[in-house]
Design a protein around this motif. Structure first.
Motif, PDB file in Angstrom:
ATOM      1  N   ARG A  92       0.850  -1.190   0.000  1.00 10.98           N
ATOM      2  CA  ARG A  92       0.000   0.000   0.000  1.00 10.98           C
ATOM      3  C   ARG A  92       0.886   1.241   0.000  1.00 10.98           C
ATOM      4  N   TYR A  93       0.592   2.142  -0.929  1.00 10.49           N
ATOM      5  CA  TYR A  93       1.312   3.410  -1.022  1.00 10.49           C
ATOM      6  C   TYR A  93       0.356   4.539  -0.639  1.00 10.49           C
ATOM      7  N   GLN A  94       0.847   5.455   0.161  1.00  6.26           N
ATOM      8  CA  GLN A  94       0.011   6.539   0.665  1.00  6.26           C
ATOM      9  C   GLN A  94       0.260   7.837  -0.102  1.00  6.26           C
ATOM     10  N   SER A  95      -0.831   8.581  -0.287  1.00  7.42           N
ATOM     11  CA  SER A  95      -0.780   9.919  -0.904  1.00  7.42           C
ATOM     12  C   SER A  95      -0.080   9.897  -2.263  1.00  7.42           C
ATOM     13  N   ILE A  96      -0.563   9.025  -3.151  1.00  2.00           N
ATOM     14  CA  ILE A  96      -0.023   8.937  -4.501  1.00  2.00           C
ATOM     15  C   ILE A  96      -0.877   9.804  -5.425  1.00  2.00           C
ATOM     16  N   PRO A  97      -0.270  10.691  -6.198  1.00  2.00           N
ATOM     17  CA  PRO A  97      -1.060  11.527  -7.117  1.00  2.00           C
ATOM     18  C   PRO A  97      -1.839  10.680  -8.114  1.00  2.00           C
ATOM     19  N   SER A  98      -3.104  11.017  -8.308  1.00  2.00           N
ATOM     20  CA  SER A  98      -3.919  10.289  -9.283  1.00  2.00           C
ATOM     21  C   SER A  98      -3.480  10.594 -10.710  1.00  2.00           C
ATOM     22  N   TYR A  99      -2.765  11.693 -10.880  1.00  2.00           N
ATOM     23  CA  TYR A  99      -2.208  12.059 -12.190  1.00  2.00           C
ATOM     24  C   TYR A  99      -0.831  12.642 -11.939  1.00  2.00           C
ATOM     25  N   PHE A 100       0.135  12.236 -12.779  1.00  2.00           N
ATOM     26  CA  PHE A 100       1.504  12.736 -12.637  1.00  2.00           C
ATOM     27  C   PHE A 100       2.074  13.000 -14.017  1.00  2.00           C
ATOM     28  N   ALA A 101       2.630  14.190 -14.191  1.00  2.00           N
ATOM     29  CA  ALA A 101       3.313  14.526 -15.440  1.00  2.00           C
ATOM     30  C   ALA A 101       4.643  15.183 -15.097  1.00  2.00           C
ATOM     31  N   PHE A 102       5.685  14.744 -15.786  1.00  2.00           N
ATOM     32  CA  PHE A 102       7.017  15.319 -15.611  1.00  2.00           C
ATOM     33  C   PHE A 102       7.551  15.677 -16.991  1.00  2.00           C
ATOM     34  N   LEU A 103       7.603  16.970 -17.275  1.00  2.00           N
ATOM     35  CA  LEU A 103       8.056  17.484 -18.555  1.00  2.00           C
ATOM     36  C   LEU A 103       9.300  18.324 -18.316  1.00  2.00           C
ATOM     37  N   ARG A 129      10.513   9.112  -7.485  1.00  2.00           N
ATOM     38  CA  ARG A 129       9.758   7.859  -7.337  1.00  2.00           C
ATOM     39  C   ARG A 129       9.119   7.444  -8.659  1.00  2.00           C
ATOM     40  N   PHE A 130       8.465   8.388  -9.337  1.00  2.00           N
ATOM     41  CA  PHE A 130       7.772   8.041 -10.575  1.00  2.00           C
ATOM     42  C   PHE A 130       8.737   7.785 -11.729  1.00  2.00           C
ATOM     43  N   VAL A 131       9.886   8.416 -11.713  1.00  2.00           N
ATOM     44  CA  VAL A 131      10.803   8.289 -12.849  1.00  2.00           C
ATOM     45  C   VAL A 131      11.798   7.156 -12.644  1.00  2.00           C
ATOM     46  N   ARG A 132      12.285   6.971 -11.412  1.00  2.00           N
ATOM     47  CA  ARG A 132      13.425   6.074 -11.219  1.00  2.00           C
ATOM     48  C   ARG A 132      13.189   4.952 -10.224  1.00  2.00           C
ATOM     49  N   PHE A 138       5.661  -0.859  -7.391  1.00  2.00           N
ATOM     50  CA  PHE A 138       5.423   0.498  -7.883  1.00  2.00           C
ATOM     51  C   PHE A 138       5.697   0.590  -9.379  1.00  2.00           C
ATOM     52  N   ALA A 139       6.668  -0.181  -9.873  1.00  2.00           N
ATOM     53  CA  ALA A 139       6.946  -0.186 -11.310  1.00  2.00           C
ATOM     54  C   ALA A 139       5.746  -0.713 -12.091  1.00  2.00           C
ATOM     55  N   ALA A 140       5.075  -1.751 -11.554  1.00  2.00           N
ATOM     56  CA  ALA A 140       3.884  -2.282 -12.211  1.00  2.00           C
ATOM     57  C   ALA A 140       2.750  -1.260 -12.183  1.00  2.00           C
ATOM     58  N   PHE A 141       2.601  -0.578 -11.050  1.00  2.00           N
ATOM     59  CA  PHE A 141       1.585   0.471 -10.941  1.00  2.00           C
ATOM     60  C   PHE A 141       1.863   1.602 -11.931  1.00  2.00           C
ATOM     61  N   ARG A 142       3.133   2.009 -12.023  1.00  2.00           N
ATOM     62  CA  ARG A 142       3.507   3.080 -12.944  1.00  2.00           C
ATOM     63  C   ARG A 142       3.250   2.681 -14.390  1.00  2.00           C
ATOM     64  N   ILE A 152       2.708  10.683 -17.220  1.00  2.00           N
ATOM     65  CA  ILE A 152       3.364  11.210 -18.418  1.00  2.00           C
ATOM     66  C   ILE A 152       4.781  11.607 -18.034  1.00  2.00           C
ATOM     67  N   ILE A 153       5.768  11.031 -18.695  1.00  2.00           N
ATOM     68  CA  ILE A 153       7.172  11.371 -18.461  1.00  2.00           C
ATOM     69  C   ILE A 153       7.801  11.653 -19.815  1.00  2.00           C
ATOM     70  N   ARG A 154       8.198  12.908 -20.050  1.00  2.00           N
ATOM     71  CA  ARG A 154       8.680  13.299 -21.373  1.00  2.00           C
ATOM     72  C   ARG A 154       9.941  14.148 -21.284  1.00  2.00           C
TER      73      ARG A 154
END
Length: 245
Positions: A92-103, A129-132, A138-142, A152-154
């Motif tokens: 279980r992960y707490q306080s995970i953004p429902s949407y994440f974008a890294f530009l 966390r989301f990028v690396r 968490f990788a499966a969730f991502r 979104i990671i661009r």
């Protein structure tokens, strides 16, 4: 004398004028109706430099981080038990953004994420966390969220129109949560954070769906009675129609 010393100390402690950003979004509210298929928001920005600021060597690096409403997330592994696929162990992960974008202006998002972490930027742990993050759960969730276009990671996601002007396109999929979305823009040079800017836009349902949702939350008793009444009327009309046939 004491006041003069305090004033001199304040002047010495005050940093020289530095670069600042002026950032704006194309709109502050996204309305979601029954036929919503997704949309895009444009972020525009300019870098302002005071005349007294010493010219810096190197290029500016800009990162835009978008965070949707946070929720707790349970990620479970599927396991085959007695011929059936069931949920097994999980995390279980707490306080995970429902949407994440890294530009970012950098070509490699991983390098940009490390630079934010080294510079101790406020959103650096979430970005890292989301990028690396290599945790298998968490990788499966991502990976699932990326397939849904909710992660979104661009690299090169922020375009420099000139030396001072930049633009980023923020894509929103058809499946987005209601609420406030925080847009954090970070200006860096040579691994140093020069300025940050935070904007907010909101996603809200509109139309009949939103009305029914609001009634179900604010007046659950009336909503329940209405559903029961609608079911009775539908059943009665259906019975009359088929009886005539």
């Amino acid at each position: 004398m004491r006041q003069l010393c305090a004033l001199l100390a304040l002047l010495v402690a005050t940093p020289a004028a530095a670069e600042t950003m002026v950032v704006a979004l194309s709109r502050a509210k996204v309305e979601v109706s029954s036929n919503f298929q997704g949309t895009e928001l444009a972020l525009f920005g300019t870098i302002e430099r005071d005349n007294q600021t010493v010219s810096r060597a190197g290029r500016y690096s800009i990162a835009v981080v978008v965070l949707g409403p946070a929720h707790d997330v349970l990620v479970q592994q599927k396991a085959r038990r007695f011929g059936l696929w069931v949920n097994a162990s999980g995390t279980r992960y707490q306080s995970i953004p429902s949407y994440f974008a890294f530009l970012t202006t950098d070509q490699n998002p991983a390098t940009a994420a490390e630079a934010l972490l080294d510079a101790n930027a406020g959103v650096a742990p979430t970005v890292h966390r989301f990028v690396r993050d290599q945790d298998p759960y968490f990788a499966a969730f991502r990976e699932q969220r990326q397939a849904e276009q909710r992660v979104i990671i661009r690299g090169n996601g922020v375009a420099k129109l000139t030396g001072r002007f930049f633009r980023a396109i923020i894509p929103l999929p058809g499946l987005v949560d209601d609420g406030a979305y925080r847009v954090r823009t970070i200006l860096m040079r040579d691994g140093v954070v020069l300025d940050t800017n935070t904007l907010i836009f909101r996603v809200a349902k509109v139309g009949l769906e939103q009305t029914l949702f609001a009634v179900s939350r604010e007046r659950p008793l009336f909503y329940g009675l209405g559903v029961v009444l609608l079911a009775l009327v539908t059943g009665y009309v259906g019975g009359v129609v088929f009886r005539r046939r």
